[in-house]
Design a protein around this motif. Structure first.
Motif, mmCIF file in Angstrom:
data_model
loop_
_atom_site.group_PDB
_atom_site.id
_atom_site.type_symbol
_atom_site.label_atom_id
_atom_site.label_comp_id
_atom_site.label_asym_id
_atom_site.label_seq_id
_atom_site.Cartn_x
_atom_site.Cartn_y
_atom_site.Cartn_z
ATOM 1 N N GLY A 1 0.838 -1.196 0.000
ATOM 2 C CA GLY A 1 0.000 0.000 0.000
ATOM 3 C C GLY A 1 0.867 1.237 0.000
ATOM 4 N N ALA A 2 0.494 2.232 -0.777
ATOM 5 C CA ALA A 2 1.228 3.500 -0.816
ATOM 6 C C ALA A 2 0.291 4.616 -0.394
ATOM 7 N N THR A 3 0.780 5.479 0.465
ATOM 8 C CA THR A 3 -0.068 6.575 0.943
ATOM 9 C C THR A 3 0.771 7.755 1.399
ATOM 10 N N THR A 4 0.223 8.943 1.209
ATOM 11 C CA THR A 4 0.844 10.154 1.760
ATOM 12 C C THR A 4 0.228 10.504 3.111
ATOM 13 N N GLU A 5 -0.812 9.771 3.502
ATOM 14 C CA GLU A 5 -1.524 10.056 4.747
ATOM 15 C C GLU A 5 -1.001 9.168 5.874
ATOM 16 N N ASN A 6 -1.106 9.649 7.089
ATOM 17 C CA ASN A 6 -0.638 8.891 8.247
ATOM 18 C C ASN A 6 -1.451 7.603 8.383
ATOM 19 N N PRO A 7 -0.825 6.439 8.198
ATOM 20 C CA PRO A 7 -1.601 5.185 8.210
ATOM 21 C C PRO A 7 -2.192 4.859 9.574
ATOM 22 N N TYR A 8 -1.582 5.363 10.640
ATOM 23 C CA TYR A 8 -2.100 5.082 11.976
ATOM 24 C C TYR A 8 -3.397 5.838 12.247
ATOM 25 N N ILE A 9 -3.666 6.838 11.407
ATOM 26 C CA ILE A 9 -4.889 7.631 11.562
ATOM 27 C C ILE A 9 -5.893 7.307 10.461
ATOM 28 N N ASN A 10 -5.405 7.129 9.239
ATOM 29 C CA ASN A 10 -6.287 7.119 8.073
ATOM 30 C C ASN A 10 -6.519 5.757 7.428
ATOM 31 N N ILE A 11 -5.875 4.703 7.924
ATOM 32 C CA ILE A 11 -6.065 3.384 7.312
ATOM 33 C C ILE A 11 -6.775 2.465 8.286
ATOM 34 N N ASN A 12 -7.733 1.703 7.758
ATOM 35 C CA ASN A 12 -8.554 0.819 8.583
ATOM 36 C C ASN A 12 -7.695 -0.170 9.365
ATOM 37 N N PRO A 13 -8.001 -0.367 10.648
ATOM 38 C CA PRO A 13 -7.213 -1.302 11.473
ATOM 39 C C PRO A 13 -7.124 -2.714 10.902
ATOM 40 N N ALA A 14 -8.153 -3.158 10.187
ATOM 41 C CA ALA A 14 -8.119 -4.505 9.614
ATOM 42 C C ALA A 14 -6.984 -4.642 8.598
ATOM 43 N N ILE A 15 -6.731 -3.588 7.836
ATOM 44 C CA ILE A 15 -5.611 -3.595 6.890
ATOM 45 C C ILE A 15 -4.299 -3.418 7.642
ATOM 46 N N ARG A 16 -4.287 -2.472 8.570
ATOM 47 C CA ARG A 16 -3.050 -2.186 9.326
ATOM 48 C C ARG A 16 -2.520 -3.429 10.034
ATOM 49 N N SER A 17 -3.433 -4.218 10.608
ATOM 50 C CA SER A 17 -3.003 -5.369 11.396
ATOM 51 C C SER A 17 -2.383 -6.462 10.531
ATOM 52 N N ARG A 18 -2.618 -6.403 9.216
ATOM 53 C CA ARG A 18 -2.093 -7.424 8.312
ATOM 54 C C ARG A 18 -0.892 -6.932 7.503
#
Length: 435
Positions: free
Chosen positions: A124-141
């Motif tokens: 995944g590529a993002t300019t946004e803070n993933p700890y704030i803007n990405i769903n926990p289900a994705i973050r945890s994986r």
């Protein structure tokens, strides 16, 4: 149709990646993953043009896995399904999902089982803070890796590579890039390699060869080609909020030059609303009681800037920023109200004393409301000791004045004088008499 230079120069393996050595350098995490052939899904988080797509492309090239790129915002669930069917048929596919912070729940739910099975290696590529803007289900994986702006040396390496590469770059063209033009190219784009390479290509293709046949790229040509790419502080994304944060912290830290730098970036981005709001917050939060006249002048400066607009509004804003930077600092106001709020939220309150209760209705006296209230204006200096806090918290203290400026020093002296006199009088059960 030929792809842009930045696209053509994407690395084919990890050894060609410019910068980001904390991830792809020898012995570093992504390099170790590739070497061990144990890739896991990841999120690359950082500013535009710093190599997120390049790293994904290099991983695919180094592992010989199929590489596909989709955009979470614009590509559909059907597009995802095509990639997943390909993975089922041919094995593992590396999927670069750009703008992953905009992945909706339907696409996410469709994708998750295939991450679990390992068919899809998600980058995944993002300019946004993933700890704030990405769903926990994705973050945890996924593992989250920050990607940093490229250094000047990194940028020069990539530019020189593009100038000499005859297969993918501009090496077949007789280009002469002046030293000062190269410096402008790699500094004005602020670590964004995509902008630098595309600016270089625009300059090369729009400049006629000189009499000697050379395409001579001078400083004015490069300035013209990258002039709109110099600033990252646009009105969206984490970069903007980082600038606002740095703006406040520079004023709080009394660094006038740094504060003016960040103010300039916000002005160049045209974001007067953020400047106005943040400057008023800074004035009250960080200067506050240490220099109340400066606080009021900051409010006036903001109102003046909003009235005249930009660019003229930069003048009162600059004056206010300089004064706030050089003012004594105090945060006793915000800490006082936060302490009071914390006690109230924790149940630290009690019944309003009877003598302070509303007495402007018939029958209030029968309830004892307001009958023992003593009117301060009937006494010398318009003050009289009496209890105002509820009994349960009658000794609470929230305000802890500082003495960094003459205003708060005077407040401190007056606060403790009144506080101590009142406590002594109440301990002695003194009942004042009006004059």
């Amino acid at each position: 149709m030929q792809h842009p230079l930045a696209y053509r120069m994407r690395p084919r393996n990890l050894s060609e990646v410019v910068g980001q050595q904390h991830l792809v350098g020898p012995g570093k995490i992504i390099a170790r993953m590739v070497k061990a052939k144990t890739l896991s899904s990841m999120i690359l988080y950082g500013p535009p043009g710093t190599g997120k797509t390049s790293i994904a492309s290099a991983i695919a090239g180094s592992t010989k896995y199929a590489f596909r790129k989709l955009n979470a915002a614009t590509d559909t669930k059907k597009d995802l399904q095509v990639v997943i069917e390909e993975a089922k048929m041919s094995g593992t596919v590396i999927l670069l999902l750009d703008e992953i912070h905009r992945l909706d729940k339907a696409k996410q739910d469709f994708l998750l089982p295939h991450l679990e099975s390992g068919r899809i290696i998600l980058i995944g590529a993002t300019t946004e803070n993933p700890y704030i803007n990405i769903n926990p289900a994705i973050r945890s994986r996924t593992q989250i890796f920050p990607v940093h702006p490229l250094t000047i040396d990194d940028m020069k390496t990539a530019v020189e590579r593009a100038l000499t590469d005859k297969e993918r770059g501009l090496g077949k063209l007789p280009i002469q890039l002046d030293a000062d033009a190269e410096q402008q190219l790699v500094t004005a784009t602020n670590g964004d390699l995509r902008s630098a390479l595309n600016g270089l290509e625009l300059a090369a293709k729009s400049t006629d060869p000189a009499d000697d046949g050379m395409i001579h790229l001078t400083l004015p040509i490069i300035e013209e080609c990258v002039q709109k790419r110099a600033l990252k502080a646009d009105k969206d994304g984490d970069a903007h909020y980082d600038v606002i944060s740095a703006f406040q912290k520079s004023i709080r830290g009394s660094d006038t030059d740094a504060a003016l730098h960040y103010l300039a970036r916000l002005i160049a981005a045209g974001d007067l609303n953020s400047i106005a709001r943040r400057l008023i917050v800074i004035a009250y939060e960080d200067v506050g009681l240490a220099n109340m006249p400066a606080v009021q002048r900051a409010v006036t400066a903001v109102q003046s800037a909003q009235q005249v607009g930009l660019p003229e509004g930069r003048i009162p804003l600059a004056d206010a920023v300089i004064e706030l930077c050089l003012s004594p600092k105090s945060n006793s106001g915000i800490t006082a109200i936060d302490d009071a709020l914390a006690q109230v939220k924790a149940g630290g309150y009690g019944e309003v004393p009877d003598h302070l209760k509303d007495a402007h209705y018939q029958g209030a006296a029968k309830l004892g409301h307001g009958t023992d209230y003593v009117f301060p204006h009937d006494f010398p200096n318009d003050w009289v000791p009496q209890q105002y806090l509820p009994d349960r918290i009658k000794n609470a203290e929230y305000f802890h004045p500082k003495k960094n400026g003459r205003f708060e020093a005077a407040f401190s002296q007056r606060y403790w004088q009144l506080r101590n006199t009142q406590r002594q009088a109440l301990r002695g059960h003194h009942h004042p008499q009006s004059r």
